[in-house]
Design a protein around this motif. Structure first.
Motif, PDB file in Angstrom:
ATOM      1  N   ASP A 157      -8.585   8.810  23.252  1.00 56.43           N
ATOM      2  CA  ASP A 157      -8.240   7.859  24.319  1.00 56.43           C
ATOM      3  C   ASP A 157      -9.399   6.967  24.751  1.00 56.43           C
ATOM      4  N   PHE A 158     -10.446   6.853  23.922  1.00 53.78           N
ATOM      5  CA  PHE A 158     -11.561   5.970  24.278  1.00 53.78           C
ATOM      6  C   PHE A 158     -11.109   4.519  24.322  1.00 53.78           C
ATOM      7  N   ASN A 174      -8.255   3.151  25.270  1.00 54.89           N
ATOM      8  CA  ASN A 174      -7.646   2.794  26.565  1.00 54.89           C
ATOM      9  C   ASN A 174      -8.645   2.870  27.708  1.00 54.89           C
ATOM     10  N   LYS A 175      -9.534   3.865  27.654  1.00 58.59           N
ATOM     11  CA  LYS A 175     -10.553   4.008  28.705  1.00 58.59           C
ATOM     12  C   LYS A 175     -11.461   2.783  28.747  1.00 58.59           C
ATOM     13  N   LYS A 176     -11.800   2.271  27.566  1.00 51.68           N
ATOM     14  CA  LYS A 176     -12.663   1.097  27.489  1.00 51.68           C
ATOM     15  C   LYS A 176     -11.987  -0.106  28.132  1.00 51.68           C
ATOM     16  N   HIS A 193      -9.735  -0.017  30.502  1.00 51.96           N
ATOM     17  CA  HIS A 193      -9.703   0.207  31.950  1.00 51.96           C
ATOM     18  C   HIS A 193     -11.056  -0.140  32.573  1.00 51.96           C
ATOM     19  N   GLU A 194     -12.136   0.240  31.891  1.00 54.03           N
ATOM     20  CA  GLU A 194     -13.477  -0.071  32.382  1.00 54.03           C
ATOM     21  C   GLU A 194     -13.710  -1.582  32.397  1.00 54.03           C
TER      22      GLU A 194
END
Length: 358
Positions: free
Chosen positions: A296-297, A299-301, A303-304
């Protein structure tokens, strides 16, 4: 009786303005233009992949007209639920590395795979005339004719690092219009790389062999951001130098700590002009998407990045509001004069301006 002298410069009776127009017709034209900007209709057209509607919406977003700002916000809000479904790729490299040639070859490869590609090319602006220096539509003759491609050059103006102020919002519109791949080309100078990196999923750095880039590649910063380094113009007599450069860049990459994405940056060779190695780069990008999506990196990226752009937008708006306040404009001019006369310092002047009640 003297004859009247003849002249080639004779004024002919024209049609008076009152004969071709009047107050009611002017009003009608203005009302028609106003009615033309219908947000619902424009959004529906964008969702139907209407390129004319997309171009018009982007123009509204880039406009500095306050009236257009509200319309642009409504369009973005309506398009947002239909966005976030593309792969966003940032491409950078020093001037002369062959970015436009590469992007055209890369874009044509993607359209051959039935992908819809949007290229947001940041066109350098002259600091003197404020006009664009290069024309990407001229430099990408084949891609611009492709029905599955859309090229939108934007003059960089005075925005950070040469990146057009509204590029991120344009990405949302292009995604809503059904583009699978969004390519953002930077001017390759200043801090544009950092800004583009903050709005893309994959960052591709184009390099040249034999141009001193091997040593420059060891520098921190741009190399740390790169997910892949592609050594372009790896053909003919330059192929041997390109292979040596690949070895040097691979050594440089191993000096950096492992990325939180668990992705090990690659180094590859390509020749955009001969259309070699382009498919390899696309496969690397697909591999990157698979690898970063596992934990899930990916999607996390994103979001950041959204958080970053929230703060950035607030800062930009506060700055704009501050400097456009009449009282600040007046006092700023006074403080600049005092600084010039050595009657105050920049720091004292700044403190005074910030403490003013607006």
């Amino acid at each position: 009786m003297a004859k009247k002298s003849k002249s080639a410069l004779k004024e002919k009776k024209g049609v008076s303005i009152s004969e071709i127009t009047n107050a009611s017709s002017i009003k009608s034209i203005k009302e028609k233009r106003k009615a033309e900007i219908d947000v619902d209709t424009l959004v529906k057209s964008i969702l139907k992949k209407d390129i004319t509607a997309l171009s018009r919406a982007i123009t509204l977003i880039e406009s500095k007209n306050p009236k257009h700002k509200d319309l642009a916000s409504l369009i973005l809000k309506s398009c947002l639920p239909h966005a976030n479904k593309s792969i966003r790729i940032g491409i950078t490299g020093v001037p002369g590395v062959g970015k436009s040639t590469f992007i055209e070859a890369f874009g044509k490869h993607l359209t051959s795979l039935e992908k819809h590609v949007a290229v947001l090319a940041i066109d350098p602006s002259s600091t003197i005339t404020k006009g664009s220096i290069l024309g990407d539509k001229t430099r990408m003759e084949d891609l611009v004719k492709d029905k599955n491609a859309f090229i939108r050059p934007s003059a960089s103006g005075d925005s950070l690092g040469g990146v057009a102020r509204k590029t991120r919002e344009t990405i949302i519109l292009c995604e809503a219009a059904g583009f699978d791949v969004i390519i953002i080309e930077t001017v390759g100078v200043g801090q544009s790389e950092t800004t583009v990196h903050s709005m893309v999923d994959f960052f591709l750095l184009l390099k040249l062999a034999g141009a001193g880039d091997e040593l420059q590649g060891i520098k921190r910063g741009i190399i740390e951001m790169a997910d892949t380094i592609a050594i372009n113009k790896a053909d003919g007599d330059n192929l041997k130098r390109a292979k040596l450069a690949k070895v040097e860049f691979n050594r440089a990459l191993h000096l950096y700590p492992e990325k939180s994405s668990n992705w090990q940056p690659k180094v590859t060779l390509c020749s955009a002009i001969k259309n070699e190695g382009i498919d390899v780069i696309w496969n690397i990008i697909l591999d990157y998407i698979r690898t970063t999506s596992k934990h899930d990196f990916f999607n996390k990226k994103r979001h950041e990045q959204n958080k970053f752009w929230l703060i950035q937008t607030i800062e930009d708006q506060l700055k704009s509001d501050f400097f456009n306040t009449p009282k600040i404009k007046k006092e700023l001019a006074n403080q600049l004069q005092l600084i010039e006369n050595n009657q105050t310092t920049p720091f004292v002047a700044a403190d005074y301006l910030l403490k003013l009640k607006i």
